[in-house]
Design a protein around this motif. Structure first.
Motif, PDB file in Angstrom:
ATOM      1  N   PHE A  99       0.865  -1.232  -0.030  1.00 61.42           N
ATOM      2  CA  PHE A  99      -0.094   0.088   0.069  1.00 61.42           C
ATOM      3  C   PHE A  99       0.862   1.303  -0.065  1.00 61.42           C
ATOM      4  O   PHE A  99       0.445   2.294  -0.852  1.00 61.42           O
ATOM      5  N   PRO A 100       1.883   1.536   0.886  1.00 63.48           N
ATOM      6  CA  PRO A 100       2.621   2.563   0.895  1.00 63.48           C
ATOM      7  C   PRO A 100       3.414   2.815  -0.393  1.00 63.48           C
ATOM      8  O   PRO A 100       3.476   3.926  -0.877  1.00 63.48           O
ATOM      9  N   MET A 101       3.677   1.827  -0.804  1.00 61.84           N
ATOM     10  CA  MET A 101       4.702   1.783  -2.145  1.00 61.84           C
ATOM     11  C   MET A 101       3.789   2.475  -3.322  1.00 61.84           C
ATOM     12  O   MET A 101       4.091   3.157  -4.105  1.00 61.84           O
ATOM     13  N   ARG A 102       2.473   1.852  -3.306  1.00 62.94           N
ATOM     14  CA  ARG A 102       1.667   2.150  -4.354  1.00 62.94           C
ATOM     15  C   ARG A 102       1.088   3.693  -4.370  1.00 62.94           C
ATOM     16  O   ARG A 102       0.888   4.458  -5.343  1.00 62.94           O
ATOM     17  N   MET A 103       1.230   4.199  -3.187  1.00 63.32           N
ATOM     18  CA  MET A 103       0.703   5.505  -2.849  1.00 63.32           C
ATOM     19  C   MET A 103       1.762   6.410  -3.152  1.00 63.32           C
ATOM     20  O   MET A 103       1.704   7.619  -3.763  1.00 63.32           O
ATOM     21  N   PHE A 104       3.137   6.097  -2.725  1.00 63.76           N
ATOM     22  CA  PHE A 104       3.991   7.089  -2.905  1.00 63.76           C
ATOM     23  C   PHE A 104       5.215   6.877  -3.810  1.00 63.76           C
ATOM     24  O   PHE A 104       6.101   7.588  -3.714  1.00 63.76           O
ATOM     25  N   ARG A 107       5.047  -3.751   6.892  1.00 61.53           N
ATOM     26  CA  ARG A 107       4.513  -2.418   6.139  1.00 61.53           C
ATOM     27  C   ARG A 107       5.093  -1.234   6.579  1.00 61.53           C
ATOM     28  O   ARG A 107       5.367  -0.243   5.642  1.00 61.53           O
TER      29      ARG A 107
END
Lengths: 245, 253
Positions: free
Chosen positions: B101-106, B150
């Motif tokens: 999730f954080p990689m997809r976001m940022f 995460r």
């Protein structure tokens, strides 16, 4: 006093929803997920309720037509007017406040009590936009649900009338066509679009600002349903006054 | 490193933090300990920027968190990894989606690159073959591991853990503690752990801050615990009669 604070917080929340947008690729998947849950997931219940309520409206209209001077095509006319003007846009929205609204409040509220919203915030995400904006966009498709409701409501009335021997098919269809004012459909959709915005944002507000634990999630769902219904009724009155009066 | 200078925080009439100063070193596991209600969660939330202190400053390296605008704060937050008390995993996503999730976001990395990195951290926290499991299918210890994965997937400079052992059995707690310490050394990051678990204190407490009634009462390492005569700290550590007797016996011997 608290109600004024809440109204203020609601509008501040709306402002934040449209600030700092989430990455489009992520937002897109959230919107599709919400369309599936909020719109497609509601078609079943909307269909059943609309179909049978349409039937009941037709039967009750027919039962009250005791005067032989009143034409039987009034059954089709009354069914059409009731369904298009009020049942599909307004009362279906109140039913949706129970189904969709409770889902929105409890899902966002659970994220709040399990610190998932804090986790998103700490990652630097605008949680208002991430959580609420996809629901607003998904519910823009809500008028399609209402089209469905209108069609099935009238169809339910038609079947109840014809199969129940209340009037012939031709008479019912004649009633549907009498004094048809297309503007009434526009009025219904103007209301529906406003209600869809309320359906997305009021339950989100109750979920987002929830404090406490599991018990409060249940309470917030109930409160959200009550407030969404009340606001829908009030807005319905205002819109009707502005557009039709 | 993180420097906390004289911060105070109140809620209504209650002062929760009263002039707390601290220094959290890079490459070390820094622990905030204290009884329930001592202000440790509020201090952690101030470090995360979720609460704004009324007085004092917090520096992340040379940058003052308290003076940052929202944009800079968001950028800083992307360098932070957080493990929440209840893990705070997104329950609509499986293990793999939670971690990515954080990689997809940022990041602008493609799906293959993201997946490679996700598998790397999943292996690192010993959760191999759990990619498609949902959070509800995981044990408490596994959920904590996913939360740690995460938190480190973006190679953060700062790792914050709020009560990482709560609800875990002693053996799993030690495994989680050791994992946090190993990751701190491996990534050379500043780790701040909020806990009241004495096992954690003894196991990984390289730099310990003890809070009581919103004030810092003691500071030291796990090696200093046996030497100190600080009464509030001793009362906290040796809270049971058995431990008090054990300490007395240890001193006499």
């Amino acid at each position: 006093m608290k109600i004024i604070v809440n109204i203020g917080s609601y509008f501040l929340m709306l402002q934040k929803v449209f600030e700092k947008f989430t990455k489009w690729s992520v937002l897109k998947s959230l919107i599709f997920k919400d369309i599936e849950v909020l719109i497609i997931g509601s078609i079943g219940i909307v269909s059943v309720i609309s179909f049978f309520v349409g039937g009941v409206v037709a039967i009750q209209t027919a039962l009250n037509l005791t005067n032989p001077l009143i034409p039987r095509n009034l059954i089709g006319y009354a069914t059409r007017q009731s369904i298009i003007l009020e049942f599909a846009p307004t009362f279906m929205s109140i039913i949706m406040a129970g189904k969709v609204g409770s889902y929105i409040t409890s899902s966002i509220g659970t994220m709040r009590v399990t610190e998932q919203i804090d986790a998103l915030e700490v990652m630097g995400i605008n949680t208002y936009n991430y959580l609420i904006f996809p629901k607003i966009i998904a519910l823009l498709l809500y008028p399609f649900v209402i089209i469905f409701s209108m069609f099935l409501g009238i169809f339910g009335g038609y079947l109840a009338s014809v199969l129940g021997g209340l009037c012939s098919s031709a008479v019912f269809i004649e009633g549907l066509q009498i004094d048809f004012i297309p503007y009434h459909v526009q009025y219904a959709f103007i209301k529906t679009i406003l209600f869809s915005f309320l359906l997305a944002t009021i339950p989100s507000f109750h979920g987002y600002y929830l404090k406490g634990g599991a018990l409060q999630v249940g309470k917030a769902s109930t409160t959200s349903f009550v407030w969404t219904s009340v606001v829908i009724i009030l807005v319905n009155f205002l819109i009707t006054q502005l557009i039709l009066a | 490193m993180i420097v906390v200078k004289n911060i105070s925080k109140s809620f209504d009439e209650t002062t929760v933090l009263n002039g707390v100063s601290a220094f959290f070193e890079k490459g070390k596991t820094n622990l905030i300990i204290g009884q329930s209600g001592s202000g440790k969660t509020v201090l952690l939330k101030c470090l995360l920027g979720l609460h704004t202190p009324e007085a004092g400053k917090i520096f992340f390296g040379d940058n003052s968190l308290t003076d940052m605008n929202e944009k800079k704060r968001r950028l800083l937050r992307q360098k932070m990894g957080i493990v929440f008390q209840g893990s705070a995993l997104f329950d609509s996503m499986n293990v793999e989606e939670n971690i990515m999730f954080p990689m997809r976001m940022f990041t602008t990395k493609n799906d293959d690159e993201i997946l490679d990195r996700v598998n790397e951290v999943i292996d690192r926290v010993n959760l191999t073959n759990s990619n498609s499991k949902m959070p509800s299918e995981l044990s408490g210890g596994m959920q904590k591991r996913v939360a740690i994965a995460r938190a480190i997937v973006m190679n953060p400079n700062f790792l914050f853990c709020d009560e990482p052992n709560s609800g875990l059995d002693p053996k799993t707690s030690i495994l989680i503690d050791n994992l946090i310490q190993e990751i701190t050394k491996e990534y050379n990051i500043t780790t701040v752990v909020n806990t009241h678990d004495m096992n954690s204190v003894m196991e990984i407490g390289e730099n310990i801050i003890f809070l009581q009634n919103g004030k810092k009462e003691w500071e030291g390492s796990n090696k200093d615990i046996f030497k100190t005569d600080n009464k509030p700290f001793i009362d906290f550590v040796y809270s049971s009669e058995i431990l008090k007797k054990a300490r007395k016996a240890l001193k006499e011997s």
